[in-house]
Design an enzyme around this catalytic site. Sequence first.
Site, PDB file in Angstrom:
ATOM      1  CB  ALA A  83     -21.864 -61.526  51.506  1.00  0.00           C
ATOM      2  CG  ASP A  84     -21.739 -62.504  44.812  1.00  0.00           C
ATOM      3  OD1 ASP A  84     -20.565 -62.902  44.755  1.00  0.00           O
ATOM      4  OD2 ASP A  84     -22.301 -61.911  43.882  1.00  0.00           O
ATOM      5  CB  SER A  85     -22.709 -57.056  45.968  1.00  0.00           C
ATOM      6  OG  SER A  85     -22.772 -57.074  47.371  1.00  0.00           O
TER       7      SER A  85
ATOM      8  CE  LYS B   7     -18.948 -65.386  46.507  1.00  0.00           C
ATOM      9  NZ  LYS B   7     -18.743 -63.920  46.509  1.00  0.00           N
TER      10      LYS B   7
END
Length: 202
Positions: A71-73, A55
């Site tokens: 960011a990623d979760s 990203k």
Amino acid sequence: MTSDRRLVLASASPARLSLLRQAGLAPEVVVSHVDESTVTAPRVAEQVALLAAAKATAVAKQEKDALVIGADSLLEFHGRPLGKPADAAEARDRWQRMAGRSGILHTGQALFDVQDGVVVGRDIAVASTVVYFATPTPPEIEAYLASGEPLAVAGAFTLDGLGAPFVRRVEGDPAAVVGLSLTVLRTQLAKRGLAITDLWRR
């Protein structure tokens, strides 16, 4: 000392934007449009790191001078990564399995420093938090599903909304569970010679 560096959030997540604003920051939002289904890794923590970097990379290519946050979760439950559920039936199944148990919420964060159109610094980190779920009653689960919130968040829950009462406790950074670790961001900025207070816009 206040810095004039632009902060860009490469995410459409309103929760991440809210966390940054609450911390005194004023990021611009540029959605990356990365196809997350194409990014895989053997371990969940590695996968969120790759997603965050992807990203940040996509948005950094569009910038001339900026600090770009990707960011990623994902929730790791029984060794499997769980992102946003596809529909209410999948969210219901998850909650029936998660109730009374625990999982690990991994949030990957990438900070790319773009100067004169070139990425001069990259820092990628992962914040992992153990989440202990309560045991909602069937009517509570149905009410939660009807709210629509579980369909919009990784793991079908969040701490900053209607799902908070269904989490007994966390071990780790609560902000990372919401979507972004401010502690990690502070460390990443320090590596670039910036204090997080330099970016305050209040």
